[in-house]
Design an enzyme around this catalytic site. Structure first.
Site, short mmCIF file in Angstrom:
data_model
loop_
_atom_site.label_atom_id
_atom_site.label_comp_id
_atom_site.label_asym_id
_atom_site.label_seq_id
_atom_site.Cartn_x
_atom_site.Cartn_y
_atom_site.Cartn_z
N LYS A 60 -4.12 -52.48 -46.18
CA LYS A 60 -2.88 -52.22 -46.92
C LYS A 60 -3.20 -51.44 -48.19
O LYS A 60 -2.51 -50.47 -48.55
CB LYS A 60 -2.18 -53.55 -47.27
CG LYS A 60 -1.53 -54.19 -46.06
CD LYS A 60 -1.03 -55.61 -46.32
CE LYS A 60 -0.53 -56.19 -45.00
NZ LYS A 60 -0.20 -57.61 -45.05
N GLN A 104 -0.26 -62.38 -49.10
CA GLN A 104 -0.76 -62.38 -47.73
C GLN A 104 -0.68 -63.79 -47.13
O GLN A 104 -1.07 -64.77 -47.77
CB GLN A 104 -2.21 -61.86 -47.70
CG GLN A 104 -2.82 -61.71 -46.33
CD GLN A 104 -2.15 -60.62 -45.48
OE1 GLN A 104 -1.52 -59.70 -45.99
NE2 GLN A 104 -2.28 -60.73 -44.18
N ASP A 129 7.97 -57.68 -48.34
CA ASP A 129 7.71 -58.39 -47.09
C ASP A 129 9.02 -58.90 -46.47
O ASP A 129 9.04 -59.33 -45.32
CB ASP A 129 6.84 -59.62 -47.40
CG ASP A 129 5.54 -59.64 -46.65
OD1 ASP A 129 5.35 -58.78 -45.78
OD2 ASP A 129 4.73 -60.53 -46.93
N1 GUN Z 1 0.05 -61.94 -42.33
C1 GUN Z 1 0.15 -61.29 -41.15
N2 GUN Z 1 1.17 -60.40 -41.18
C2 GUN Z 1 1.70 -60.49 -42.42
C3 GUN Z 1 2.78 -59.80 -43.05
O1 GUN Z 1 3.45 -58.95 -42.49
N3 GUN Z 1 3.04 -60.18 -44.34
C4 GUN Z 1 2.30 -61.15 -44.97
N4 GUN Z 1 2.64 -61.46 -46.24
N5 GUN Z 1 1.30 -61.79 -44.41
C5 GUN Z 1 1.00 -61.46 -43.14
#
Ligand code: GUN
Length: 307
Positions: A60, A104, A129
């Site tokens: 990311k 995350q 998110d």
């Molecule tokens: N863990 C796996 N996919 C995601 C996501 O799209 N957002 C977040 N915050 N954690 C994740």
């Protein structure tokens, strides 16, 4: 056409599609910089030392920077308290340079921190998110907001294959807040007839056989078998499962669908890796761009998003 090229024509190339989206984001960011002298920025908080989560966060960060965004990463120890995480979030909520905040998930299993409390501490306007109660509610009610990246990526891929989704039978396998529930709302918005299946669903095989579109998001490797899927169906595999490799110590990544079998029957399918995964980050960056424009009252280029 040879069998091989028929099979190849069924692959939904999320990697290629995500590249065009990220190129578009990059050009929009350049325009924003020139016209308004600002750069959108994404802050990511990661708790603990789960290797897979660190890889996701690193990607990311890398892709934010490549698209021209500011990127900040906060690594917190696995025994951090809820109060400390929320204090960090509050600082980012108040920081005018930060347009998007992401924590995350999952939080470490050993942690007693409430995931819901942490997520809801994020300002809804920076919730790239789309997981706060406000943005989840907006999605459920069909209002505009910031919506989860993985489901958004799936919808982009599906809409390109099937322009008119109205009346199509869509089966979502999995009911997580991250994927299952939001994608069901998005498919409903596209006028699909939506079924959400989960671990207590009876006769799942028949549900699969009835579906024009299957979204597999359960986290079980190769769970959906080739003979469960209908001819000419669209299969979107959200699973990212690391499994042992027979003659190689490195783990192999497979989806929730038995890809080799399903591709012979379906109309189109996302591979793992290279399908939904790359679309997730592209859509996260789209959300950050959108959030940055809305917060600054700039006509958002995202509203004309056509690439
Ligand atoms: N863990 C796996 N996919 C995601 C996501 O799209 N957002 C977040 N915050 N954690 C994740």
């Amino acid at each position: 056409m040879s069998t091989d090229s028929i099979l190849r024509s069924k692959i939904i190339d999320g990697k290629k599609r995500s590249l065009t989206i990220r190129e578009w984001i990059k050009s929009e960011i350049l325009k924003l910089k020139e016209s308004y002298n600002f750069i959108p920025g994404l802050a990511v908080i990661i708790v603990g030392d789960d290797p897979a989560s660190h890889i996701y966060v690193k990607n990311k960060e890398k892709q934010s920077i490549e698209s021209g965004m500011n990127s900040w990463k906060y690594i917190l120890p696995s025994d951090v308290s809820e109060k400390e995480i929320i204090e960090q979030i509050n600082k980012l909520n108040e920081d005018s340079m930060v347009d998007g905040i992401l924590v995350q998930l999952p939080l470490p299993k050993t942690s007693s921190v409430s995931e819901r409390n942490v997520i809801n501490a994020i300002s809804p306007e920076k919730d790239v998110d789309g997981l706060t109660i406000i943005n989840s509610g907006k999605l459920a009610c069909g209002e505009d907001g910031l919506f989860p990246a993985t489901p958004s990526g799936c919808i982009i891929l599906i809409k390109e294959l099937s322009l008119n989704l109205a009346g199509k039978k869509a089966l979502v396998i999995g009911r997580s807040n991250l994927v299952g529930k939001p994608i069901a709302s998005m498919l409903l918005k596209e006028n699909c007839t939506v079924t959400i299946a989960h671990s207590k669903t009876k006769n799942l095989i028949q549900e699969c056989k009835n579906a024009d579109i299957i979204i597999a998001a359960i986290g079980i490797p190769n769970f959906v078998k080739g003979d469960w899927v209908k001819k000419d169906s669209i299969i979107i595999d959200v699973g990212i499962n690391r499994i042992d490799n027979l003659d190689n110590p490195k783990k192999r990544i497979v989806g929730d669908v038995d890809y080799e079998e399903a591709i012979k029957v379906c109309k189109a399918i996302t591979p793992v890796p290279g399908g939904v995964g790359p679309m997730t980050i592209a859509c996260l960056l789209l959300n950050t761009l959108k959030a940055s424009c809305i917060r600054r009252n700039i006509e958002s280029p995202i509203y004309n998003f056509t690439v």
